[in-house]
Structure formats: structure tokens, C-alpha cells
Design a protein around this motif. Structure first.
Motif, PDB file in Angstrom:
ATOM      1  N   LEU A 195       0.838  -1.193   0.000  1.00 10.98           N
ATOM      2  CA  LEU A 195       0.000   0.000   0.000  1.00 10.98           C
ATOM      3  C   LEU A 195       0.874   1.244   0.000  1.00 10.98           C
ATOM      4  N   SER A 196       0.395   2.302  -0.637  1.00  7.75           N
ATOM      5  CA  SER A 196       1.092   3.584  -0.607  1.00  7.75           C
ATOM      6  C   SER A 196       0.784   4.297   0.702  1.00  7.75           C
ATOM      7  N   THR A 198      -0.584   7.145   1.010  1.00  6.48           N
ATOM      8  CA  THR A 198      -1.934   7.692   0.892  1.00  6.48           C
ATOM      9  C   THR A 198      -2.984   6.628   1.167  1.00  6.48           C
ATOM     10  N   GLU A 199      -2.763   5.422   0.668  1.00  5.57           N
ATOM     11  CA  GLU A 199      -3.716   4.339   0.906  1.00  5.57           C
ATOM     12  C   GLU A 199      -3.760   3.959   2.384  1.00  5.57           C
ATOM     13  N   HIS A 202      -5.892   6.328   4.339  1.00  9.05           N
ATOM     14  CA  HIS A 202      -7.337   6.245   4.154  1.00  9.05           C
ATOM     15  C   HIS A 202      -8.013   5.555   5.331  1.00  9.05           C
ATOM     16  N   LYS A 204      -8.546   2.390   6.104  1.00 10.60           N
ATOM     17  CA  LYS A 204      -9.411   1.239   5.888  1.00 10.60           C
ATOM     18  C   LYS A 204      -9.080   0.122   6.871  1.00 10.60           C
ATOM     19  N   ASN A 214      -1.557  -7.533   1.671  1.00  7.24           N
ATOM     20  CA  ASN A 214      -1.103  -6.164   1.408  1.00  7.24           C
ATOM     21  C   ASN A 214       0.021  -5.694   2.339  1.00  7.24           C
TER      22      ASN A 214
END
Length: 299
Positions: A195-196, A198-199, A202, A204, A214
Motif C-alpha cells: 500500500l502507498s 496515501t492508501e 485512508h 481502511k 497487502n
């Protein structure tokens, strides 16, 4: 060359017999001792539980358990047995720092039973491995907070800036904590993350199997698997397991709901939205006061 008149040959034979008998007797005495030493464990793994809402009280107990593990020469590794949706931002950070200090002295492995999200996930980051079940819930790398509440009627302040935070100031506080949280994830997990940044930000949540894919977690496995991994990391072939259970404390309720979980906190005398109530949280789920939940149940 036969027996001498003084019976020296007989004396030597008797001496040999006595020495042989003594050797047999000594080996019989020492054998159990040698066996005991051979079967003694190489060391031990301490299993420390992190359960429920992360608060100053619950964190103090876990910090004490971690300190005891560090100071106990017979403890060679630690397993964090985690089942928590997170909690207060300050308490979560203190737990993270305590786990990080322990991880510098011995292997630490985390095992998520049901939930290891938000502040609880933050606290696990220094662990060398994070074990999850396929249905575990992990992630929620984020911070939440209530907007500043209005002044109470007739309230008198000691200074103009007392309890005067604006929504923008509160947002800036949350963003500062969020950057620290995300930064810690990238620091500890960047080699494995798919994951980046930014991700990750988020916030999640992921099931255990997805988290392994991931890079938010390392392995699908049970707490026993985590214990074996911790022992292996410490170089232990034969080991004992010590389990430290958290003290049962009142004051906070944890309820589960279909939409991800409801964390129920005691209502502050000035209300949840006011400055004196818990406002900066690293928690996965909906935050409600006891009165709100009781009212919904009674209705």
C-alpha cells in the motif's frame, strides 16, 4: 609370580572392586541430576494480553507486564495477544512506546484474535511479526475527535484561551496525530507493504487474510504459531510459556455491532462534545456515550 606372601594381589583386586562399585554408585546418584539439566527449558516466552478499549488504566497494566518481562532474565521473548479496537490516542501512543522498548531487548511477536485495529494496531507495529486469523480485523490507521463544544451557560473561565479550541485547531491536532500514526506504519512495515502512504492514511480496515496480502500483517496463524515464532526468534528449542492476563477493570464498556463495533465510554459531566471528555481517539467503531446506548436499547 603367584600370590605374594603378604596378599598384595588380593588387596589390589579388592581395591579395583571397591573403585568400580563406587563409580557405579556415583553414576546412579548423578544420573538424575544430569537428566534434569538436560531436560530443563532453554528459556521462556511471556504471553501478554491487550484486550478491550485502550485506556490509561489498561495500558498501565500492560506496561507493567512488559517491564516485568524485560527485567526477568528467564523471559526471552514476548507474544502480544491482542483483541482490541483501539482507544485513546495518548494511551495508544504510550503502549506503542512500551512495546517498542521491549522489542529492542527481545523478540516481540503479535497475535490478533478478533480485532487489532486503530490504536491497538499502532501498538503492535514494533513487533517483528504480526499473526492474524483469516477473519481478524486489522488496520484503521486513523484518528478521530469530537468538535469543540460550546461553553456551558454561566461558565466562568480563568483565561481567554481556556477551552477555546476552534474546529480548525482541533482538525490540526488530529492531522498531527494522523501523520505520526501513518509515519510509524511506514517506518515499521514499509519493506512489506503493498500500500502507498496515501492508501494507508485512508484508514481502511482489512480482514486478516487481506492484511497479509497487502503487508499490514505477516502470517495467518494462531497464538500458538506466534509463540513458536517468538521462541524460534529467541533461539529457543525447549521453552516454557507464561501467560499474563489483564486485570478486570470497570468504567468502560465494549459492545459489538454488525457495522463494525460500538465503543461505549462513560459520559463526561460536561458532555461528550465538551473539552473535558475523551476527544482524540484511535479507535475503530462508533463512539457513543452510555446514556445514548441505554436510551436506544430502552426505546
Amino acid at each position: 609370580m603367584s600370590n605374594s606372601p603378604d596378599g598384595s594381589s588380593l588387596t589390589k583386586a579388592q581395591s579395583y572392586a571397591l573403585v568400580a562399585a563406587a563409580a557405579v554408585l556415583l553414576s546412579a546418584v548423578l544420573a538424575p541430576v544430569a537428566y534434569d539439566r538436560a531436560t530443563e527449558p532453554d528459556g521462556s516466552v511471556a504471553v501478554i494480553t491487550v484486550e478491550g478499549f485502550v485506556s490509561s488504566n489498561s495500558v498501565s497494566a500492560v506496561q507493567e507486564d512488559l517491564r516485568e518481562a524485560r527485567e526477568n532474565e528467564s523471559v526471552d521473548a514476548v507474544v502480544l495477544n491482542v483483541d482490541s479496537p483501539g482507544g485513546g490516542a495518548a494511551a495508544s501512543e504510550q503502549l506503542y512506546l512500551s512495546v517498542q522498548r521491549t522489542a529492542k531487548e527481545m523478540p516481540v511477536v503479535a497475535s490478533v484474535k478478533s480485532t487489532g485495529a486503530s490504536g491497538a494496531y499502532y501498538a503492535m507495529l514494533p513487533a517483528r511479526d504480526i499473526y492474524v486469523t483469516p477473519a481478524s480485523i486489522v488496520g484503521s490507521v486513523g484518528v478521530r475527535g469530537a468538535a469543540p463544544g460550546p461553553s456551558l451557560p454561566g461558565e466562568i473561565k480563568s483565561g481567554p484561551d481556556k477551552a477555546s479550541a476552534t474546529a480548525d485547531q482541533r482538525r490540526a491536532q488530529i492531522e498531527t496525530l494522523q501523520r505520526a500514526f501513518v509515519g510509524s506504519v511506514m517506518k515499521h512495515r514499509s519493506d512489506d507493504l503493498e500500500l502507498s502512504r496515501t492508501e494507508v492514511a485512508h484508514a481502511k480496515v482489512y480482514t486478516g487474510a487481506r492484511a497479509v496480502d497487502n503487508g499490514m500483517a505477516d502470517e495467518v496463524g494462531s497464538t500458538q504459531d506466534a509463540i513458536r515464532q517468538a521462541a524460534n526468534a529467541a533461539g529457543l528449542d525447549d521453552y516454557e510459556v507464561y501467560r499474563k492476563e489483564p486485570p478486570r477493570t470497570g468504567g468502560l464498556l465494549l459492545l459489538s455491532t454488525e457495522d463494525g463495533g460500538t465503543v461505549v465510554v462513560e459520559e463526561s459531566p460536561v458532555g461528550y462534545d465538551a473539552v473535558d471528555s475523551p476527544t482524540l481517539l484511535m479507535v475503530y467503531g462508533t463512539v457513543r456515550t452510555q446514556d445514548e446506548v441505554i436510551g436506544n436499547v430502552s426505546a
